[in-house]
Design a protein around this motif. Structure first.
Motif, PDB file in Angstrom:
ATOM      1  N   ALA A  34       0.824  -1.207   0.000  1.00  0.00           N
ATOM      2  CA  ALA A  34       0.000   0.000   0.000  1.00  0.00           C
ATOM      3  C   ALA A  34       0.859   1.259   0.000  1.00  0.00           C
ATOM      4  N   ALA A  35       2.091   1.145   0.535  1.00  0.00           N
ATOM      5  CA  ALA A  35       3.009   2.290   0.573  1.00  0.00           C
ATOM      6  C   ALA A  35       3.826   2.421  -0.704  1.00  0.00           C
ATOM      7  N   GLY A  36       3.550   1.581  -1.709  1.00  0.00           N
ATOM      8  CA  GLY A  36       4.240   1.715  -2.977  1.00  0.00           C
ATOM      9  C   GLY A  36       5.523   0.926  -3.094  1.00  0.00           C
ATOM     10  N   ALA A  37       5.615  -0.228  -2.433  1.00  0.00           N
ATOM     11  CA  ALA A  37       6.856  -1.004  -2.428  1.00  0.00           C
ATOM     12  C   ALA A  37       7.133  -1.708  -3.745  1.00  0.00           C
ATOM     13  N   GLY A  38       6.201  -1.728  -4.668  1.00  0.00           N
ATOM     14  CA  GLY A  38       6.398  -2.456  -5.916  1.00  0.00           C
ATOM     15  C   GLY A  38       5.733  -3.815  -5.844  1.00  0.00           C
ATOM     16  N   ARG A  39       6.379  -4.830  -6.435  1.00  0.00           N
ATOM     17  CA  ARG A  39       5.784  -6.174  -6.415  1.00  0.00           C
ATOM     18  C   ARG A  39       6.109  -6.835  -5.084  1.00  0.00           C
ATOM     19  N   VAL A  40       5.075  -7.152  -4.345  1.00  0.00           N
ATOM     20  CA  VAL A  40       5.209  -7.807  -3.046  1.00  0.00           C
ATOM     21  C   VAL A  40       4.547  -9.172  -3.162  1.00  0.00           C
ATOM     22  N   GLU A  41       5.318 -10.214  -2.921  1.00  0.00           N
ATOM     23  CA  GLU A  41       4.823 -11.569  -3.094  1.00  0.00           C
ATOM     24  C   GLU A  41       4.909 -12.324  -1.774  1.00  0.00           C
ATOM     25  N   VAL A  42       3.841 -13.030  -1.440  1.00  0.00           N
ATOM     26  CA  VAL A  42       3.775 -13.813  -0.208  1.00  0.00           C
ATOM     27  C   VAL A  42       3.670 -15.284  -0.595  1.00  0.00           C
ATOM     28  N   LEU A  43       4.578 -16.111  -0.068  1.00  0.00           N
ATOM     29  CA  LEU A  43       4.569 -17.541  -0.339  1.00  0.00           C
ATOM     30  C   LEU A  43       4.009 -18.294   0.859  1.00  0.00           C
ATOM     31  N   ALA A  82      -4.636  -8.127   2.471  1.00  0.00           N
ATOM     32  CA  ALA A  82      -3.391  -8.167   1.701  1.00  0.00           C
ATOM     33  C   ALA A  82      -3.680  -8.144   0.207  1.00  0.00           C
ATOM     34  N   LEU A  83      -4.675  -8.912  -0.222  1.00  0.00           N
ATOM     35  CA  LEU A  83      -5.012  -8.939  -1.646  1.00  0.00           C
ATOM     36  C   LEU A  83      -5.569  -7.596  -2.108  1.00  0.00           C
ATOM     37  N   ALA A  84      -6.405  -6.978  -1.282  1.00  0.00           N
ATOM     38  CA  ALA A  84      -6.996  -5.692  -1.651  1.00  0.00           C
ATOM     39  C   ALA A  84      -5.926  -4.609  -1.789  1.00  0.00           C
ATOM     40  N   ALA A  85      -4.874  -4.706  -0.969  1.00  0.00           N
ATOM     41  CA  ALA A  85      -3.801  -3.715  -1.048  1.00  0.00           C
ATOM     42  C   ALA A  85      -2.960  -3.891  -2.300  1.00  0.00           C
ATOM     43  N   GLY A  86      -2.986  -5.111  -2.890  1.00  0.00           N
ATOM     44  CA  GLY A  86      -2.212  -5.349  -4.103  1.00  0.00           C
ATOM     45  C   GLY A  86      -1.110  -6.371  -3.972  1.00  0.00           C
ATOM     46  N   ALA A  87      -1.009  -7.043  -2.824  1.00  0.00           N
ATOM     47  CA  ALA A  87       0.004  -8.085  -2.662  1.00  0.00           C
ATOM     48  C   ALA A  87      -0.410  -9.330  -3.442  1.00  0.00           C
ATOM     49  N   VAL A  88       0.586 -10.094  -3.893  1.00  0.00           N
ATOM     50  CA  VAL A  88       0.346 -11.370  -4.568  1.00  0.00           C
ATOM     51  C   VAL A  88       0.546 -12.477  -3.541  1.00  0.00           C
ATOM     52  N   VAL A  89      -0.483 -13.277  -3.281  1.00  0.00           N
ATOM     53  CA  VAL A  89      -0.407 -14.365  -2.312  1.00  0.00           C
ATOM     54  C   VAL A  89      -0.460 -15.678  -3.090  1.00  0.00           C
ATOM     55  N   ARG A  90       0.609 -16.479  -2.966  1.00  0.00           N
ATOM     56  CA  ARG A  90       0.714 -17.739  -3.709  1.00  0.00           C
ATOM     57  C   ARG A  90       0.729 -18.895  -2.715  1.00  0.00           C
ATOM     58  N   THR A  91      -0.235 -19.797  -2.836  1.00  0.00           N
ATOM     59  CA  THR A  91      -0.333 -20.931  -1.923  1.00  0.00           C
ATOM     60  C   THR A  91       0.215 -22.195  -2.582  1.00  0.00           C
ATOM     61  N   GLY A  92       0.516 -23.181  -1.736  1.00  0.00           N
ATOM     62  CA  GLY A  92       1.088 -24.426  -2.232  1.00  0.00           C
ATOM     63  C   GLY A  92       2.513 -24.281  -2.705  1.00  0.00           C
ATOM     64  N   VAL A  93       3.191 -23.224  -2.289  1.00  0.00           N
ATOM     65  CA  VAL A  93       4.567 -22.950  -2.719  1.00  0.00           C
ATOM     66  C   VAL A  93       5.490 -23.065  -1.510  1.00  0.00           C
ATOM     67  N   THR A  94       6.512 -23.895  -1.615  1.00  0.00           N
ATOM     68  CA  THR A  94       7.451 -24.136  -0.522  1.00  0.00           C
ATOM     69  C   THR A  94       8.822 -23.578  -0.874  1.00  0.00           C
TER      70      THR A  94
END
Length: 405
Positions: A34-43, A82-94
């Motif tokens: 939300a603060a403009g960090a760019g691409r933020v990905e959550v595994l 997190a999704l509404a803010a624009g983060a990418v949340v990827r599940t099943g990823v180790t």
């Protein structure tokens, strides 16, 4: 940006890579993107994001003025934010290992990947020690569970547990285990704890100063042998035993990457800005310590957002600074190194229950702070130390020691 090499592995770059989609990781991701960090990905290695609250159906999640929610509702709200803010949340990823200081190798539905980030955040959470790590002898019969395994069996998979159960532990999570067992139709015949005191659950015998000395049965648990501190012993007939509490951080990924680990918490050693000893790598939430409430973990995630954003803006990584150590009977303190004055309370945990403890902080024989905490402090509850005294730490001095008078 991404490309695929000759082995079929995809190389990608992101700005912030968060490992773990629990309360801490999701809260941090929502704030930095939300603060403009760019691409933020959550595994997230599980098939569903949200962390432990997903299968904790009791209430009490969140923090006023927001309403207290059951765990699954709290988890859904954190994921949605997190999704509404624009983060990418990827599940099943180790995350399977490190390919460099800020590069992780992963496996998931998209195959093998190497993800390089400008900042990596370890939000891997904590887990209960299984029976094997508690050194309880006996065979390996079915019916031996941790609280997490119990909750997943009952709430996520709808599987039957057993007919008669013993719950081991004195933390609040033991009460939740009793409720879960009762909802599944299992009779709880005893709650036992090694401590001299414990919180009773209505209708269930509480055995204090008692330990499990052996698991009985082959194929399926038939009973637990118990030993009391006064030397008495016996066997409780049961087909299920649930070991609760005794939490440790999920530190395997940190250790594989050479991230310095604190000997007390067993989680990454961090300063007050959640910076580890590896430049560009942060750690937040229950990855740092035994379990705190989800609201506390989420608050740490939000607090770490500013240091992560500063890293992206080019802020220098500080020197290690003096370590923060504890003396017995204290077990750990976090943060556990001092690089600058802290702005948030420090968490302090004892290995045993304390009554009206006087806590002192000193460095090189110089008293920095002293306070008496009223009442009884159980071993599962953290004390919160005000941060003001951290401004008096000599950055070139020796270790800062926290002890009881």
């Amino acid at each position: 940006m991404s490309r695929t090499d000759s082995t079929g592995r995809t190389d990608r770059t992101v700005d912030v890579l968060v490992v773990g989609a629990g309360p801490a990781g999701l809260a941090l991701a929502a704030r930095v993107v939300a603060a403009g960090a760019g691409r933020v990905e959550v595994l997230e290695r599980e098939e569903e994001a949200g962390g432990v609250p997903r299968h904790c159906h009791h209430g009490g999640f969140g923090r006023p003025p927001l309403p207290w929610l059951p765990g699954p509702a709290y988890a859904r709200r954190a994921v949605a934010a997190a999704l509404a803010a624009g983060a990418v949340v990827r599940t099943g990823v180790t995350a399977t290992g490190w390919a460099g200081p800020l590069a992780l190798e992963t496996t998931g539905p998209s195959g093998l990947e190497r993800i390089t980030a400008r900042a990596v955040v370890l939000a891997t959470g904590a887990r209960e020690r299984p029976r094997s790590a508690r050194l309880v002898p006996g065979t390996r019969p079915a019916g031996v569970l941790t609280t997490g395994e119990l909750q997943q069996s009952v709430h996520l998979h709808g599987r039957p547990v057993g007919r008669r159960a013993v719950v081991v532990g004195a933390e609040p999570v033991a009460r939740h285990a009793v409720r879960t067992l009762r909802r599944s139709g299992t009779e709880v015949v005893a709650v036992l704890t090694e401590h001299a005191r414990g919180t009773a659950v209505p209708g269930v015998p509480l055995l204090t100063a008692t330990t499990v000395s052996e698991l009985r049965g082959r194929g399926r648990l038939s009973g637990v042998a118990v030993r009391h501190r006064d030397g008495r012993s016996g066997v409780i007939a049961c087909d299920t035993v649930v070991f609760t509490g005794d939490w440790i951080p999920e530190h395997e990924l940190a250790r594989r990457g050479g991230v310095p680990v604190d000997p007390g918490t067993l989680g990454p050693r961090v300063d007050a800005a959640f910076r580890t000893g590896t430049p560009g790598v942060f750690a937040v939430g229950n990855a740092l310590h035994g379990v705190e409430r989800a609201a506390t973990a989420a608050a740490e995630g939000r607090a770490a957002a500013a240091p992560v954003l500063a890293r992206l803006a080019g802020a220098p990584w500080p020197d290690a600074g003096p370590p923060l150590l504890v003396r017995a009977p204290l077990a750990w303190v976090t943060p556990n190194r001092v690089t600058a004055p802290a702005r948030r309370p420090l968490l302090l945990r004892s290995a045993v229950p304390l009554t009206a403890p006087v806590v002192e902080v000193s460095q090189d024989g110089r008293l920095l702070w002293r306070r008496r905490f009223p009442g009884r402090v159980p071993a599962w509850r953290s004390l919160r130390l005000p941060p003001g005294w951290t401004a008096r730490v000599d950055p070139a001095g020796g270790p800062v020691v926290v002890g009881t008078a």
